[in-house]
Enzyme design. Structure first.
Site, PDB file in Angstrom:
ATOM      1  CG  ASP A 156      54.245  75.864 -11.797  1.00 48.81           C
ATOM      2  OD1 ASP A 156      54.555  75.472 -12.954  1.00 48.81           O
ATOM      3  OD2 ASP A 156      55.070  76.392 -11.031  1.00 48.81           O
TER       4      ASP A 156
ATOM      5  CG  ASP B 236      55.448  72.226 -14.772  1.00 48.99           C
ATOM      6  OD1 ASP B 236      56.445  72.292 -15.505  1.00 48.99           O
ATOM      7  OD2 ASP B 236      55.338  72.857 -13.702  1.00 48.99           O
TER       8      ASP B 236
ATOM      9  CG  ASP C 209      61.268  72.318 -11.513  1.00 43.44           C
ATOM     10  OD1 ASP C 209      62.078  72.208 -10.596  1.00 43.44           O
ATOM     11  OD2 ASP C 209      61.418  71.769 -12.634  1.00 43.44           O
TER      12      ASP C 209
END
Ligand SMILES: O=C(O)COP(=O)(O)O
Ligand SMILES: [Mg+2]
Length: 299
Positions: A253, A83, A85
């Site tokens: 995240d 991922d 961001d």
């Protein structure tokens, strides 16, 4: 190396990622690791003279019993999907600046970064609608919903323009990211970046931060019909990488990454420092949680 379980996913060289297996018979439904409980252990040893054989069998049975309790087979990961961001780059500053300029253009009030942080992770459309809804709070809900839609086209245009102008200049790569990606590559894993951020933002950001060279593929949130938490982007990334989902580690995240990974059948590791809609990432179901991508490196 991360500790946390006797079993794990092992890359071709040196990367060990703990996975809490879910056994169905002798095989893990998540990663297809195999328990050695049924292994014909005796066949691995040279024939022994009769008389000593019983001792060997007892010994091998004991090993087999221990193996049943402690699964020792390490599956291999062929690739990882990472991922962007909140996992590789702390982009909250970019979001805040682009939104500040956009809201200024629309003559709307500002929004604190802490509020924005809760809204990041489900793509730009969701972010813009959430921000507009927040700043139009004084309106009663029905009128507000209509006002959000009325502002949306202009917000989209202004936000895209401003984001591209400042992309990367208010953001930083998290510690341990380059080292973690380097270790995954060195272990022979192919890498893809799958983000809900539009591809037009993601590609130049990775380039500006010197991370683009790690990836065989980059897929933005507009690459497929549906975004994470839908499994589609991860399944498409596996297809592009040429790997089975069960042997492709997802690293993210947020709950969006974890749900997409579970639905796609990928093992998943979450970092603890990113954006998870205001909730601790450790509360999200995942195979492991790490404080740094560097923790994926063998010690
Ligand atoms: O919602 C976003 O734009 C961020 O998406 P990402 O966490 O999937 O990179
Ligand atoms: Mg993220």
């Amino acid at each position: 190396m991360i500790r946390g379980g006797p079993q794990g996913i092992r890359g071709t060289r040196g990367v060990s990622i703990p996975v809490h297996h879910r056994w169905k018979g002798a095989q893990c439904v998540r990663c297809q690791a195999v328990r050695v409980v049924d292994a014909p252990m005796a066949n691995r040893f040279p024939p022994v003279p009769h008389g000593r054989r019983a001792v060997w069998c007892d010994f091998l049975n004991l090993i087999s019993m221990i193996a049943d309790i402690i699964p020792v087979t390490r599956a291999r990961a062929d690739a990882a999907i990472v991922d962007l961001d909140g996992t590789m780059v702390d982009t909250l500053g970019d979001f805040a600046e682009a939104l500040r300029r956009m809201l200024g253009d629309l003559s709307l009030p500002g929004i604190p970064a802490a509020e924005i942080e809760r809204m990041v992770g489900k793509g730009t459309e969701h972010l813009l609608r959430s921000v507009l809804d927040h700043v139009l709070q004084p309106m009663e809900p029905q009128r507000r919903a209509a006002a959000v839609e009325a502002h949306y086209p202009q917000a989209w245009e202004a936000y895209g323009r401003h984001y591209l102008a400042i992309n990367g200049s208010h953001s930083r790569v998290y510690e341990g990211v380059a080292e973690g990606l380097q270790a995954l590559r060195a272990a022979g894993l192919r890498l893809a970046c799958v983000t809900n951020k539009p591809g037009a933002f993601a590609v130049p950001l990775l380039r500006a931060k010197g991370l683009d060279g790690f990836f065989d593929h980059v897929f933005g949130g507009d690459a497929f019909e549906r975004k994470k938490p839908d499994p589609l982007p991860l399944l498409k990334a596996c297809e592009a990488l040429g790997t089975a989902p069960a042997r492709t580690l997802a690293i993210g995240d947020s709950v969006n990454d974890a749900r997409a990974a579970r639905a796609a059948g990928c093992p998943v590791v979450l970092v603890t420092y990113g954006y998870n809609h205001g909730q601790p990432a450790r509360q999200v179901d995942a195979d492991a949680h790490v404080d740094s991508l560097q923790a994926l490196c063998a010690g």
